[in-house]
Design a protein around this motif. Structure first.
Motif: not given
Length: 437
Positions: A121-140
């Motif tokens: 949520g509010s950990e996003h730097y962009l105010s427009a996307v604070t309604a989302y939680t995003c979880t990502a993992a690199p693929i090597r």
């Protein structure tokens, strides 16, 4: 605020991202996205990832994305309603979600830290996307360890985030395992197809290497590292160990054959084509009796050291009715014998080249008639009808005949008229009669 989030915000600020006046840029048009997908390694595993996450994306509010190593979104999956909603914040194909372009986000910060990461949520730097939680993992990349991209799960912040980070980490590891299996299968196919070329080099240091530097097989085993540090090109290279190697491209996109260059090895390519329906080639210490078409191709290339375009070479060998696709197929087969010595654009031979018809042509100016005949067992590829060969054969034959007539050497003229190629030469017979009075 978590320390990792604070550090990411500081990086975002330094990149000039404006949190309340900014959306990630859409850098790629639809056609460019399709082009990148086609060439990207993750294209091989995206269908499997979609199937694995099907139960997750079937729930309202959940989206999965796959990005490249620059944070550009290349694949996405979810319901139509959720995808349309994501368009408002440029969560779309072709958008760039790296920290430099979008500030703190699942994709961008996972790439920046090179590890799985969740932004709530509010950990996003962009105010427009604070309604989302995003979880990502690199693929090597399974062979180099370099990031190929990320797999990201985005969902509404109000939903539970428990175990999502572990899930995406597992999904990324699953993708890497699948890529490793694909790479091993490709290496096995490469070895099965080209291993025989390696076996011909028994007793030398040699190796079969993929286009990205992966050593598929080395003989003797262990003399090379598992991966070479730089991309390969045809010709001579020197390894970091100081070993001089010859690199031969086995197919347009690789793999390559590496062979140690021995200090006493003969680097020359030599051809015997006079008086022979099919030429004999000696190269890299091996002798090859060539087929008729390869004899013609090699003769024409040797006679034109500056090189010929594909169209010029086609006309010289096949005439105006020849087809370019036929020429390319024959050159591919000839390359399996010549390796890096056959260069293209224009087609030409590299390194030292010798041929019996070149030696004879050079000796015509000063050589004694008897010595010239010793070099001439017969016309150049006498059965060939290739326009370029016919021209070379006629020119050489006429030059030798003129040299013998001008010298007036009775013994040489007798030898000439007693051979198959000179027996009907009325001019030579008339000269003999004059010399005998």
């Amino acid at each position: 605020m978590r320390e990792t989030i604070r550090d990411s915000w500081q990086r975002s600020r330094r990149h000039g991202v404006r949190p309340d006046r900014h959306l990630p840029p859409i850098e790629l048009r639809e056609d460019l996205v399709s082009d990148l997908r086609r060439e990207h390694p993750l294209a091989r595993v995206w269908p499997m990832l979609c199937d694995t996450m099907r139960s997750v994306t079937s729930e309202a509010g959940n989206l999965i994305f796959a990005s490249d190593a620059d944070g550009r979104l290349l694949w996405m999956d979810g319901s139509n309603a959720d995808l349309r909603r994501a368009e408002r914040v440029n969560l779309v194909l072709g958008a760039r979600w790296s920290e430099e372009a979008a500030g703190t986000s699942g994709v961008g910060t996972a790439l920046a830290l090179r590890r799985p990461f969740q932004v709530q949520g509010s950990e996003h730097y962009l105010s427009a996307v604070t309604a989302y939680t995003c979880t990502a993992a690199p693929i090597r990349d399974p062979t180099t360890g370099a990031p190929l991209g990320t797999i990201d799960l985005t969902h509404a912040t109000k939903q539970s985030d428990a175990l999502v980070l572990s899930l995406m980490t597992t999904v990324a590891r699953l993708a890497e395992a699948e890529l490793r299996t694909i790479a091993l299968q490709q290496q096995a196919r490469t070895h099965a197809r080209y291993g025989e070329r390696l076996s011909r080099r028994s007793g030398t240091h040699s190796a079969l290497v993929t286009a990205d530097g992966q050593v598929v097989h080395a003989a003797p085993q262990g003399w090379l590292p598992a991966r070479l540090p730089a991309a390969l090109e045809e010709g001579e290279i020197v390894l970091p160990t100081g070993q001089s190697m010859i690199v031969e491209r086995l197919a347009p996109g690789g793999p390559f054959l590496l062979v140690a260059q021995e200090a006493d090895a003969d680097p020359a390519l030599s051809l015997e084509a006079l008086g022979r329906d099919r030429a004999r080639l000696r190269v890299a210490g091996m002798t090859h009796d060539l087929g008729g078409r390869h004899s013609e191709l090699l003769t024409v290339l040797i006679a034109n050291p500056g090189g010929l375009s594909a169209d010029e070479l086609r006309r010289e060998v096949y005439g105006d009715a020849g087809k370019a696709v036929t020429l390319r197929a024959e050159l591919t087969r000839l390359r399996s014998v010549l390796g890096h010595r056959l260069a293209s654009e224009p087609y030409r031979l590299t390194g030292q080249v010798a041929a019996d018809f070149l030696d004879l042509d050079a000796a015509l100016a000063t050589g004694a008639p008897s010595a010239l005949l010793d070099r001439y067992p017969g016309p150049l590829l006498p059965m060939s009808a290739a326009p370029g060969v016919v021209m070379l054969r006629t020119r050489l034959h006429e030059r030798l005949r003129a040299r013998l007539l001008a010298a007036g050497d009775v013994d040489s003229l007798l030898r000439w008229t007693n051979t198959r190629h000179g027996q009907a030469d009325a001019g030579a017979i008339q000269s003999l009669r004059r010399l005998h009075g």
